[in-house]
Every structure is written in C-alpha cells, then in structure tokens.
Design a protein around this motif. Structure first.
Motif, mmCIF file in Angstrom:
data_model
loop_
_atom_site.group_PDB
_atom_site.id
_atom_site.type_symbol
_atom_site.label_atom_id
_atom_site.label_comp_id
_atom_site.label_asym_id
_atom_site.label_seq_id
_atom_site.Cartn_x
_atom_site.Cartn_y
_atom_site.Cartn_z
ATOM 1 N N THR A 31 45.463 -8.125 -29.692
ATOM 2 C CA THR A 31 44.813 -7.965 -28.402
ATOM 3 C C THR A 31 43.477 -7.280 -28.639
ATOM 4 O O THR A 31 43.196 -6.787 -29.727
ATOM 5 N N GLU A 32 42.657 -7.204 -27.603
ATOM 6 C CA GLU A 32 41.363 -6.566 -27.757
ATOM 7 C C GLU A 32 41.505 -5.092 -28.080
ATOM 8 O O GLU A 32 40.673 -4.521 -28.771
ATOM 9 N N SER A 33 42.539 -4.469 -27.587
ATOM 10 C CA SER A 33 42.691 -3.031 -27.776
ATOM 11 C C SER A 33 43.481 -2.674 -29.028
ATOM 12 O O SER A 33 43.614 -1.505 -29.355
ATOM 13 N N GLY A 34 44.034 -3.647 -29.737
ATOM 14 C CA GLY A 34 44.807 -3.325 -30.926
ATOM 15 C C GLY A 34 45.843 -4.390 -31.193
ATOM 16 O O GLY A 34 45.597 -5.574 -31.006
ATOM 17 N N THR A 35 47.023 -3.974 -31.643
ATOM 18 C CA THR A 35 48.076 -4.923 -31.960
ATOM 19 C C THR A 35 49.300 -4.665 -31.099
ATOM 20 O O THR A 35 49.635 -3.532 -30.780
ATOM 21 N N GLY A 65 63.660 4.094 -16.515
ATOM 22 C CA GLY A 65 63.740 2.766 -15.954
ATOM 23 C C GLY A 65 62.399 2.127 -15.679
ATOM 24 O O GLY A 65 62.352 0.991 -15.190
ATOM 25 N N LEU A 66 61.291 2.833 -15.982
ATOM 26 C CA LEU A 66 59.961 2.267 -15.783
ATOM 27 C C LEU A 66 59.460 1.675 -17.096
ATOM 28 O O LEU A 66 60.245 1.262 -17.931
ATOM 29 N N TRP A 67 58.165 1.626 -17.280
ATOM 30 C CA TRP A 67 57.565 0.998 -18.457
ATOM 31 C C TRP A 67 56.288 1.751 -18.799
ATOM 32 O O TRP A 67 55.823 2.629 -18.056
ATOM 33 N N ASP A 68 55.697 1.406 -19.926
ATOM 34 C CA ASP A 68 54.482 2.072 -20.375
ATOM 35 C C ASP A 68 53.339 1.828 -19.387
ATOM 36 O O ASP A 68 53.004 0.682 -19.082
ATOM 37 N N MET A 69 52.765 2.924 -18.889
ATOM 38 C CA MET A 69 51.592 2.869 -18.008
ATOM 39 C C MET A 69 50.441 3.650 -18.620
ATOM 40 O O MET A 69 49.614 4.233 -17.909
ATOM 41 N N PHE A 70 50.402 3.697 -19.943
ATOM 42 C CA PHE A 70 49.478 4.558 -20.664
ATOM 43 C C PHE A 70 48.229 3.845 -21.176
ATOM 44 O O PHE A 70 47.569 4.352 -22.081
ATOM 45 N N GLU A 71 47.882 2.687 -20.614
ATOM 46 C CA GLU A 71 46.696 1.994 -21.114
ATOM 47 C C GLU A 71 45.453 2.873 -20.996
ATOM 48 O O GLU A 71 44.633 2.950 -21.921
ATOM 49 N N ASP A 72 45.305 3.572 -19.864
ATOM 50 C CA ASP A 72 44.154 4.449 -19.685
ATOM 51 C C ASP A 72 44.199 5.629 -20.653
ATOM 52 O O ASP A 72 43.160 6.055 -21.171
ATOM 53 N N VAL A 73 45.390 6.165 -20.887
ATOM 54 C CA VAL A 73 45.521 7.284 -21.827
ATOM 55 C C VAL A 73 45.167 6.839 -23.235
ATOM 56 O O VAL A 73 44.474 7.553 -23.977
ATOM 57 N N ALA A 74 45.619 5.649 -23.625
ATOM 58 C CA ALA A 74 45.289 5.131 -24.951
ATOM 59 C C ALA A 74 43.782 4.983 -25.108
ATOM 60 O O ALA A 74 43.210 5.310 -26.162
ATOM 61 N N GLY A 75 43.111 4.508 -24.064
ATOM 62 C CA GLY A 75 41.671 4.399 -24.121
ATOM 63 C C GLY A 75 40.991 5.752 -24.178
ATOM 64 O O GLY A 75 40.019 5.959 -24.910
ATOM 65 N N LEU A 76 41.528 6.705 -23.438
ATOM 66 C CA LEU A 76 40.977 8.056 -23.379
ATOM 67 C C LEU A 76 41.083 8.776 -24.715
ATOM 68 O O LEU A 76 40.189 9.526 -25.118
ATOM 69 N N LEU A 77 42.191 8.534 -25.430
ATOM 70 C CA LEU A 77 42.463 9.256 -26.679
ATOM 71 C C LEU A 77 42.189 8.414 -27.916
ATOM 72 O O LEU A 77 42.396 8.888 -29.037
ATOM 73 N N GLY A 78 41.735 7.169 -27.730
ATOM 74 C CA GLY A 78 41.577 6.259 -28.859
ATOM 75 C C GLY A 78 40.628 6.749 -29.933
ATOM 76 O O GLY A 78 40.768 6.386 -31.099
ATOM 77 N N ALA A 97 42.942 9.559 -31.912
ATOM 78 C CA ALA A 97 44.269 9.306 -32.475
ATOM 79 C C ALA A 97 44.533 7.810 -32.601
ATOM 80 O O ALA A 97 43.956 6.987 -31.885
ATOM 81 N N THR A 98 45.440 7.481 -33.529
ATOM 82 C CA THR A 98 46.054 6.164 -33.558
ATOM 83 C C THR A 98 47.220 6.219 -32.583
ATOM 84 O O THR A 98 48.216 6.888 -32.826
ATOM 85 N N VAL A 99 47.060 5.532 -31.453
ATOM 86 C CA VAL A 99 47.994 5.671 -30.341
ATOM 87 C C VAL A 99 49.012 4.534 -30.360
ATOM 88 O O VAL A 99 48.646 3.355 -30.385
ATOM 89 N N VAL A 100 50.283 4.900 -30.346
ATOM 90 C CA VAL A 100 51.375 3.931 -30.264
ATOM 91 C C VAL A 100 52.038 4.065 -28.899
ATOM 92 O O VAL A 100 52.475 5.152 -28.520
ATOM 93 N N ARG A 101 52.073 2.962 -28.160
ATOM 94 C CA ARG A 101 52.747 2.898 -26.869
ATOM 95 C C ARG A 101 53.966 1.995 -27.015
ATOM 96 O O ARG A 101 53.987 1.112 -27.865
ATOM 97 N N TRP A 102 54.973 2.202 -26.183
ATOM 98 C CA TRP A 102 56.154 1.329 -26.241
ATOM 99 C C TRP A 102 56.877 1.363 -24.909
ATOM 100 O O TRP A 102 56.770 2.317 -24.151
#
Length: 289
Positions: free
Chosen positions: A4-8, A39-52, A55-60
């Motif tokens: 993806t544009e933001s990583g893998t 029961g929710l899902w990863d909503m950290f796209e903005d956080v990953a961008g903020l901290l990119g 850090a090497t950010v892993v979301r799941w």
C-alpha cells in the motif's frame, strides 16, 4: 503480502491457525499498536501517520474483528496476548514498544505483564486503570448520557436504535457513530470525528465485546494484579485526555502501582487524544521512543 502507499499489509497466522490482518509503516523504533473495543478494529491510521517519522508502526486487527478472520474465539485476554505475540514474532521484533488505547491499553498491559522481556516501553492511552469496574463505569454511563443529551434529536435517535431488539448493519453503524460523538471534547467537530472512526465500517463483534468485558469484571481489581504491576520494571507512559467521559481518577490505581510511570494529561482532548491534540500526543509519545 499486499503493498500500500503507507507500507505493507500482511496476514499473520496465530498459533491456532486464525488469520490476523496487520500493517507496517514508518521507520525507527518498533511500535505495535493495540486498538480499542473489545470487538472493534484498528482505527490508528492517523496515529501511524503521526508517529511514522519516529517509529516503525505495526497495526493489526484483533481476532474475529475488522479485517481479521471471523472466528469463534476464544474470547479471552490470554488468547489475545498470544495473538499479539504472534504479530510481534511475524515482524521479527525481539523487543517492541506497545501503545494500547482504551481496551487495547488493557491488552498491552496484560502482554507486558506476561512478557516483559519482549517489551521496551508501554504507552497506555485512555485506559481505565486496574481497579474494578465500580471505579469508573457508573460515572461513564452518566457522562455518556449527559453528552448525548446535548443534542436532543440525535439523542432521541440513539435511544430509538438502542431500544431496537434487532438492527440492520446500517442502523448498527448509525448508532455507533451517534454514541461515538460523546468521545470528543470538541462538540462541533464530534460528528465528523465519529464518522471518521466508522470509515471503513466492519461491524462490531458483539460476542467478543461481551465476553472480554465480562472477563474484566471477574479478574480486574484484584490484589494480585496490583502486585504484578508493582513488579513491572518497564518505562510506562500514561496518556489521558482530560475530558474523557471515563473518569481519569480510575487510572490513578495503575499510576500508583507502576514503579516507572509518567503521566501526561492533554487538557483539551477526550477519549481519542490524538484526534483533538495531535501535537501534544506526538510530543508525549516521542519521549518514550
């Protein structure tokens, strides 16, 4: 593996064969994010961008939720800790910092207690401490109703949807967005920010939510948990939005127990502090990365 544009984006296989969605982006110190719920899902796209840049950010997405494989559980903290360890191992991380939000803060803390040698630092965001639910849940429900009640038409619609024994997927989404508006201090931007949480929408795993919340009520708030936290020799950053509708006093129990805790309270933020004070949030997290 999908680029993806933001990583893998990758599929992580847990030790029982369940497939978990994960994504890696950024560069620097490894940091694994644990989303809220349960029961929710990863909503950290903005956080990953903020901290990119830090850090090497892993979301799941946690088991049975979001883009991960739908499964029959099991819905236990022990199982979710094992899944988190599978994510860590998949990306070849001998040690990693963890950032958990809300329920994810509880999960990240549980992982750090189980595997402290695999954690370099813990960022505990908008959690509810290690005391019993009585420390915060009643006040949370009162604050939720008060915040929703500020908008009578939306409140009436939320009540209508809440009272329905069965809801369509679109009604489930609408109800969630209406409720999530209460999570933000900025009342003008709250609808927009709540809509962003629901885009994309994967549906709440109600069975997972019910089981893990019931487990917390049974097992949290014990002297054994407090003693375990006293022995946790890791740097821990506690980040709170002062205007979170869950009383921040509940987190005092954790702050008192941890030997190496530092706490940052962002005064103009609610339950998702990065959304309302991104600069303050980034500066706080940078101190442990």
């Amino acid at each position: 593996m999908t680029w993806t544009e933001s990583g893998t984006t990758r599929t992580v296989t847990a030790d029982d064969g369940v497939r978990l969605w994960a994504s890696r982006s950024g560069r620097g110190t490894p940091l694994v994010l644990c989303h809220g719920g349960p029961g929710l899902w990863d909503m950290f796209e903005d956080v990953a961008g903020l901290l990119g840049g830090l850090a090497t950010v892993v979301r799941w997405d946690q088991r049975g939720c979001g883009r991960s494989e739908r499964c029959a559980g099991p819905w236990t903290s022990e199982r979710f800790v094992a899944d988190l360890d599978a994510v860590r191992a998949h990306f070849g991380l001998e040690r990693t910092a963890l950032l958990g939000h809300s329920w994810g803060a509880q999960l990240a803390l549980s992982y750090a207690l189980a595997h402290p040698e695999r954690v370099s630092a813990l960022v505990y965001v908008a959690g509810t401490g290690i005391g019993p639910d009585a420390d915060w849940h009643g006040a949370y429900e009162e604050n939720l109703l008060a915040r929703l009640g500020e908008q009578p038409e939306r409140f009436a619609r939320w009540l209508e949807l809440t009272d329905r024994p069965q809801r369509t997927a679109e009604e489930e989404r609408q109800r969630a967005v209406l409720q999530w508006t209460a999570e933000f201090e900025d009342r003008e931007r709250a609808p927009e920010l709540a809509e962003r949480m629901a885009d994309p929408w994967f549906g709440v795993n109600a069975e997972c939510n019910k089981a893990l919340n019931a487990e917390r009520k049974r097992t949290w708030g014990t002297p054994e948990l407090y003693t375990a936290c006293q022995a946790l020799d890791l740097p821990v950053l506690i980040v709170d939005g002062e205007r979170d509708i869950r009383p921040r006093s509940a987190v005092d129990s954790l702050e008192r127990a941890l030997p190496r805790a530092r706490r940052v309270i962002l005064p103009d933020a609610g339950h998702l502090p990065w959304a309302e004070d991104p600069q303050g949030f980034r500066e706080a997290v940078a101190t442990v990365l």
